[in-house]
Design an enzyme around this catalytic site. Structure first.
Site, PDB file in Angstrom:
ATOM      1  N   TYR A  32       0.824  -1.212   0.000  1.00 53.14           N
ATOM      2  CA  TYR A  32       0.000   0.000   0.000  1.00 53.14           C
ATOM      3  C   TYR A  32       0.852   1.254   0.000  1.00 53.14           C
ATOM      4  O   TYR A  32       2.074   1.193   0.180  1.00 53.14           O
ATOM      5  CB  TYR A  32      -0.955   0.007   1.209  1.00 53.14           C
ATOM      6  CG  TYR A  32      -0.297   0.359   2.534  1.00 53.14           C
ATOM      7  CD1 TYR A  32       0.520  -0.542   3.192  1.00 53.14           C
ATOM      8  CD2 TYR A  32      -0.466   1.612   3.120  1.00 53.14           C
ATOM      9  CE1 TYR A  32       1.131  -0.223   4.396  1.00 53.14           C
ATOM     10  CE2 TYR A  32       0.142   1.944   4.327  1.00 53.14           C
ATOM     11  CZ  TYR A  32       0.933   1.017   4.959  1.00 53.14           C
ATOM     12  OH  TYR A  32       1.547   1.337   6.141  1.00 53.14           O
ATOM     13  N   LYS A 145       6.480  -1.988   1.862  1.00 53.75           N
ATOM     14  CA  LYS A 145       5.299  -1.366   2.485  1.00 53.75           C
ATOM     15  C   LYS A 145       4.124  -2.334   2.367  1.00 53.75           C
ATOM     16  O   LYS A 145       3.209  -2.155   1.567  1.00 53.75           O
ATOM     17  CB  LYS A 145       5.005   0.008   1.861  1.00 53.75           C
ATOM     18  CG  LYS A 145       4.175   0.900   2.780  1.00 53.75           C
ATOM     19  CD  LYS A 145       4.278   2.353   2.400  1.00 53.75           C
ATOM     20  CE  LYS A 145       3.265   3.240   3.093  1.00 53.75           C
ATOM     21  NZ  LYS A 145       3.378   3.331   4.553  1.00 53.75           N
ATOM     22  N   LEU A 201      11.095   1.160   7.024  1.00 54.68           N
ATOM     23  CA  LEU A 201      10.532   1.663   5.777  1.00 54.68           C
ATOM     24  C   LEU A 201      11.249   2.980   5.467  1.00 54.68           C
ATOM     25  O   LEU A 201      11.343   3.849   6.333  1.00 54.68           O
ATOM     26  CB  LEU A 201       9.024   1.923   5.929  1.00 54.68           C
ATOM     27  CG  LEU A 201       8.387   2.426   4.642  1.00 54.68           C
ATOM     28  CD1 LEU A 201       8.179   1.260   3.670  1.00 54.68           C
ATOM     29  CD2 LEU A 201       7.072   3.125   4.910  1.00 54.68           C
TER      30      LEU A 201
HETATM   31  N1  PDD Z   1       2.910   5.067   7.412  1.00 59.76           N
HETATM   32  N2  PDD Z   1       7.605   3.724   8.839  1.00 59.76           N
HETATM   33  C1  PDD Z   1       6.447   3.053   8.879  1.00 59.76           C
HETATM   34  C2  PDD Z   1       6.413   1.712   9.529  1.00 59.76           C
HETATM   35  C3  PDD Z   1       5.279   3.607   8.312  1.00 59.76           C
HETATM   36  O1  PDD Z   1       4.119   2.925   8.341  1.00 59.76           O
HETATM   37  C4  PDD Z   1       5.350   4.902   7.738  1.00 59.76           C
HETATM   38  C5  PDD Z   1       4.147   5.566   7.103  1.00 59.76           C
HETATM   39  C6  PDD Z   1       6.579   5.573   7.721  1.00 59.76           C
HETATM   40  C7  PDD Z   1       6.744   6.938   7.103  1.00 59.76           C
HETATM   41  O2  PDD Z   1       6.672   6.860   5.700  1.00 59.76           O
HETATM   42  P1  PDD Z   1       6.181   8.090   4.821  1.00 59.76           P
HETATM   43  O3  PDD Z   1       6.994   9.249   5.223  1.00 59.76           O
HETATM   44  O4  PDD Z   1       6.470   7.663   3.442  1.00 59.76           O
HETATM   45  O5  PDD Z   1       4.719   8.307   5.096  1.00 59.76           O
HETATM   46  C8  PDD Z   1       7.686   4.947   8.276  1.00 59.76           C
HETATM   47  C9  PDD Z   1       1.724   5.520   6.721  1.00 59.76           C
HETATM   48  C10 PDD Z   1       1.525   6.988   6.735  1.00 59.76           C
HETATM   49  C11 PDD Z   1       0.522   4.729   7.207  1.00 59.76           C
HETATM   50  O6  PDD Z   1       0.687   3.530   7.357  1.00 59.76           O
HETATM   51  O7  PDD Z   1      -0.561   5.284   7.392  1.00 59.76           O
END
Ligand code: PDD
Length: 281
Positions: A32, A145, A201
């Site tokens: 996702y 992801k 991530l």
């Molecule tokens: N989550 N690490 C994890 C485990 C995450 O789930 C997320 C983001 C990030 C930050 O990634 P980014 O800057 O690309 O949003 C780091 C999203 C927002 C979610 O699961 O809703």
């Protein structure tokens, strides 16, 4: 949330039927992305779609149509739902097949997506948040992801049960990231964050913050750090699409610490806001 994306169609949510043998449903076999919308414009769409393709390739799932078509569909979804400030959520599972662990390689995935208004956290960005430091019990491919987020949601539940906004995690005393965010510390004029390995991530917000920090004269050390280094930091913050740059003011759990909402964190917040404004004009 009345219009959704289902494969290549934008349709009313009530017209969508998900098969009970979708592999996403049976195995958490899918990926996702969450893409932000500011004042009616998507932000960092290209970077999010690129990471979506990378996750797909790591899991050997094929996009059912071209990335440019997907981008058009997501923009259309945003317009149809009239979202001004919020998010687009998109996922792709390995589709429907009789339940069996073994997957066929490179079958076309099943795409679903929705778009909704969401308030970005103004108060938390100003005042900071408390976090719970807990053990990272997740698998060893956190770079993907994946929609399978059991370790993450268990950590988040534990954080909330302890009156904390987020859980930050460590493996044997080495800090990795948050349950849905990346983690940074600041010491002097240096930022430090876990390198983009299989253990975290590689957040899009993380990458933008690193770029902006360097442009603003800070050094960035992408090297793993210990609980002791966290304790000795001047400032700490988390980053994500939905939380942007949120200062950490208190840590409980495996260590106890307090931090101010630091000047460097605030400077980065301003730089980030200016960058969003520039990119979404
Ligand atoms: N989550 N690490 C994890 C485990 C995450 O789930 C997320 C983001 C990030 C930050 O990634 P980014 O800057 O690309 O949003 C780091 C999203 C927002 C979610 O699961 O809703």
């Amino acid at each position: 949330m009345s219009y959704v994306l289902f494969n290549d169609q934008i349709t009313k949510r009530e017209h969508v039927n998900i098969d009970m043998e979708d592999r996403g449903y049976n195995f958490g076999d899918g990926i996702y992305e969450v893409i932000p919308i500011y004042e009616g414009n998507t932000f960092a769409m290209e970077e999010h779609l690129q990471r979506f393709l990378e996750s797909a390739s790591k899991l050997e799932i094929k996009l059912p149509y071209d990335k440019t078509v997907l981008e058009q569909q997501l923009n259309e979804l945003k317009i149809k739902n009239k979202v001004i400030n919020g998010i687009i959520y998109i996922q792709m599972t390995r589709g429907v097949s009789p339940r069996a662990h073994l997957y066929e390689r490179n079958v076309e995935g099943l795409i679903t997506g929705f778009c909704r208004e969401m308030a970005f956290p103004t108060e938390q960005k100003l005042a900071g948040v408390s976090v719970l430091l807990t053990e990272d019990i997740r698998w060893l491919r956190c770079d993907i992801k994946s929609i399978n987020l059991l370790g993450n949601i268990m950590a988040k539940r534990k954080a909330t049960d302890n009156d904390c906004h987020e859980a930050i995690m460590h493996r044997n005393g080495i800090l990795t990231e948050g349950s849905s965010s990346n983690l940074f510390i600041v010491k002097g004029k240096q930022l430090q964050t876990h390198p983009p390995t299989n253990l975290i991530l590689n957040g899009i917000t993380r990458q933008i913050v690193i770029k902006l920090a360097k442009e603003n004269g800070f050094t960035v050390n992408e090297e793993a750090f210990s609980m002791q280094q966290l304790l000795e930091a001047d400032e700490a913050f988390i980053t994500s699409t939905t939380q942007e740059i949120t200062p950490i003011t208190k840590i409980i759990g495996d260590i106890n610490a307090t931090f101010p909402v630091g000047t460097i964190t605030k400077e980065l917040q301003h730089a980030f806001k200016a960058f969003i404004d520039k990119e979404t004009k």
